[in-house]
Design a protein around this motif. Sequence first.
Motif, short mmCIF file in Angstrom:
data_model
loop_
_atom_site.label_atom_id
_atom_site.label_comp_id
_atom_site.label_asym_id
_atom_site.label_seq_id
_atom_site.Cartn_x
_atom_site.Cartn_y
_atom_site.Cartn_z
N TRP A 125 0.83 -1.19 0.00
CA TRP A 125 0.00 0.00 0.00
C TRP A 125 0.87 1.24 0.00
CZ3 TRP A 125 -0.53 3.61 4.12
CH2 TRP A 125 0.05 3.24 5.34
N LEU A 126 0.24 2.33 -0.45
CA LEU A 126 0.96 3.59 -0.65
C LEU A 126 0.14 4.72 -0.05
CD1 LEU A 126 3.23 5.25 -2.17
CD2 LEU A 126 1.59 5.40 -4.06
N ARG A 127 0.80 5.56 0.74
CA ARG A 127 0.15 6.75 1.28
C ARG A 127 0.24 7.86 0.25
NH1 ARG A 127 -1.46 8.93 5.99
NH2 ARG A 127 -0.82 7.11 7.19
N ARG A 128 -0.91 8.41 -0.13
CA ARG A 128 -0.96 9.49 -1.10
C ARG A 128 -1.04 10.80 -0.36
NH1 ARG A 128 0.68 9.05 -5.20
NH2 ARG A 128 -0.89 9.57 -6.72
N SER A 129 0.06 11.51 -0.25
CA SER A 129 0.13 12.71 0.57
C SER A 129 -0.45 13.92 -0.14
CB SER A 129 1.58 13.01 0.93
OG SER A 129 2.28 13.44 -0.22
N ARG A 151 -0.85 -2.16 -4.67
CA ARG A 151 -2.15 -2.82 -4.54
C ARG A 151 -3.21 -1.92 -3.94
NH1 ARG A 151 -0.18 -7.64 -0.99
NH2 ARG A 151 -2.41 -8.16 -0.90
N PHE A 152 -2.85 -1.15 -2.91
CA PHE A 152 -3.81 -0.27 -2.23
C PHE A 152 -3.22 1.13 -2.12
CE2 PHE A 152 -4.53 -4.55 -0.63
CZ PHE A 152 -5.91 -4.68 -0.67
N CYS A 153 -4.07 2.16 -2.29
CA CYS A 153 -3.62 3.54 -2.15
C CYS A 153 -4.48 4.24 -1.11
CB CYS A 153 -3.75 4.29 -3.48
SG CYS A 153 -2.55 3.76 -4.73
N LEU A 154 -3.82 4.81 -0.11
CA LEU A 154 -4.52 5.51 0.95
C LEU A 154 -4.77 6.96 0.56
CD1 LEU A 154 -5.57 5.76 3.87
CD2 LEU A 154 -3.22 6.30 4.56
N HIS A 155 -6.03 7.40 0.71
CA HIS A 155 -6.41 8.77 0.42
C HIS A 155 -7.10 9.34 1.66
CE1 HIS A 155 -5.70 7.94 -3.86
NE2 HIS A 155 -6.32 6.80 -3.62
N ALA A 156 -6.42 10.27 2.34
CA ALA A 156 -7.03 10.90 3.49
C ALA A 156 -8.26 11.69 3.04
CB ALA A 156 -6.04 11.82 4.19
N LYS A 157 -9.17 11.96 3.99
CA LYS A 157 -10.44 12.60 3.66
C LYS A 157 -10.25 13.92 2.93
CE LYS A 157 -14.85 13.89 5.81
NZ LYS A 157 -15.60 13.93 7.08
N ALA A 158 -9.21 14.67 3.29
CA ALA A 158 -8.98 15.99 2.68
C ALA A 158 -8.26 15.90 1.34
CB ALA A 158 -8.18 16.87 3.64
N ASN A 159 -7.88 14.68 0.95
CA ASN A 159 -7.05 14.55 -0.25
C ASN A 159 -7.69 13.71 -1.33
OD1 ASN A 159 -5.05 16.01 1.06
ND2 ASN A 159 -4.08 14.19 1.91
N VAL A 160 -9.01 13.86 -1.53
CA VAL A 160 -9.69 13.05 -2.54
C VAL A 160 -10.11 13.89 -3.74
CG1 VAL A 160 -10.52 11.37 -0.86
CG2 VAL A 160 -11.93 13.37 -1.40
N SER A 161 -9.66 15.13 -3.83
CA SER A 161 -10.16 16.00 -4.88
C SER A 161 -9.18 16.21 -6.03
CB SER A 161 -10.53 17.38 -4.29
OG SER A 161 -9.39 17.99 -3.71
N GLY A 162 -7.93 15.80 -5.88
CA GLY A 162 -6.95 16.09 -6.90
C GLY A 162 -6.57 14.90 -7.75
N SER A 163 -5.39 14.98 -8.34
CA SER A 163 -4.95 13.93 -9.26
C SER A 163 -4.66 12.62 -8.55
CB SER A 163 -3.68 14.40 -9.99
OG SER A 163 -2.59 14.49 -9.09
N ARG A 164 -4.41 12.65 -7.25
CA ARG A 164 -4.06 11.43 -6.52
C ARG A 164 -5.10 10.34 -6.70
NH1 ARG A 164 -3.23 15.93 -3.70
NH2 ARG A 164 -5.31 15.88 -2.82
N LEU A 165 -6.36 10.70 -6.43
CA LEU A 165 -7.41 9.69 -6.48
C LEU A 165 -7.71 9.27 -7.92
CD1 LEU A 165 -9.54 8.06 -4.91
CD2 LEU A 165 -11.12 9.96 -5.26
N ALA A 166 -7.84 10.25 -8.82
CA ALA A 166 -8.23 9.94 -10.20
C ALA A 166 -7.23 9.01 -10.88
CB ALA A 166 -8.40 11.23 -10.99
N ASP A 167 -5.94 9.32 -10.77
CA ASP A 167 -4.95 8.50 -11.45
C ASP A 167 -4.85 7.11 -10.85
OD1 ASP A 167 -4.29 10.40 -13.31
OD2 ASP A 167 -2.60 11.21 -12.19
N SER A 168 -4.93 7.00 -9.53
CA SER A 168 -4.80 5.69 -8.90
C SER A 168 -6.00 4.80 -9.25
CB SER A 168 -4.65 5.82 -7.38
OG SER A 168 -5.77 6.46 -6.81
N ILE A 169 -7.20 5.39 -9.30
CA ILE A 169 -8.38 4.60 -9.69
C ILE A 169 -8.25 4.14 -11.13
CG2 ILE A 169 -10.85 4.70 -10.14
CD1 ILE A 169 -10.26 4.54 -7.21
N ALA A 170 -7.83 5.04 -12.02
CA ALA A 170 -7.71 4.71 -13.43
C ALA A 170 -6.73 3.56 -13.66
CB ALA A 170 -7.27 5.94 -14.23
#
Length: 268
Positions: A125-129, A151-170
Amino acid sequence: PGRAALFYVPLFFTQRAPAGAAVGPLVARALSYIRHAHPPWNASGGSDHVWFVADAACEVPREVASASTLIGHAAPGSCLSPAKDVVVPTLTPAQIDFPRYLLSLQPALARYNASVVGGGRQQRWLRRSAAADLATAADATADLETLVSTRFCLHAKANVSGSRLADSIALGCIPLVEEGAALPYANIISWKSAGVMLPPGAATDAAVEAALAGVSADDEHARRAELARFGRGFIWWRPEGRAYEFTLAAIGERAAARGLSRLRGVHS
């Protein structure tokens, strides 16, 4: 217009206001024009109107925010309504030429997807800062290579709006997200089926390890399969992207839930 169930207001902030400028007055002027030039607003009070507000939902005049469906990004402190509005993913640097990036990642994708469980991904797993948003295409390429192997990417509640979440899901990295986070397309996709949910405020290493301990190999495989069903909804560019279709589906669900029965299409 008489056949339309919804009316999209094409208010493009980037074309009408400089970066960082207040958008509230811009929306107010648009509303004044619509109210006088287009009878449907007055007929419905704006309930059948849709506005794209990016990350400026908090600046939208109350008359619009309370009545219409807003489409935007869930920035920290976002004023989007979880019951009425639609959260969509951002356009990320990597997606400007996504086919080329996917082509360059094919060897890694083939290597990491060789096994069924976990997709063969080596890093657990990876912490997405908060600093992980990417500014350049070169940064994007390096980051995508990391995501492909994780395998898993951690997204803190305040960090779900940028490129971190979109790219990891894709790229198929299973998200670890906090309950209550404003997640894209939350009204049409099951985040609990595709990701691993953490208690609010529990995005710590210990909480992550505890959550992952309860994810069996079969569970991980099922989550990855569910993630694959809507991963293209986090890509805007064609031909891979289906973000527009997912956005329309989310808007349609909101309209149906609000009792807009004449749901035959979107009028712009």
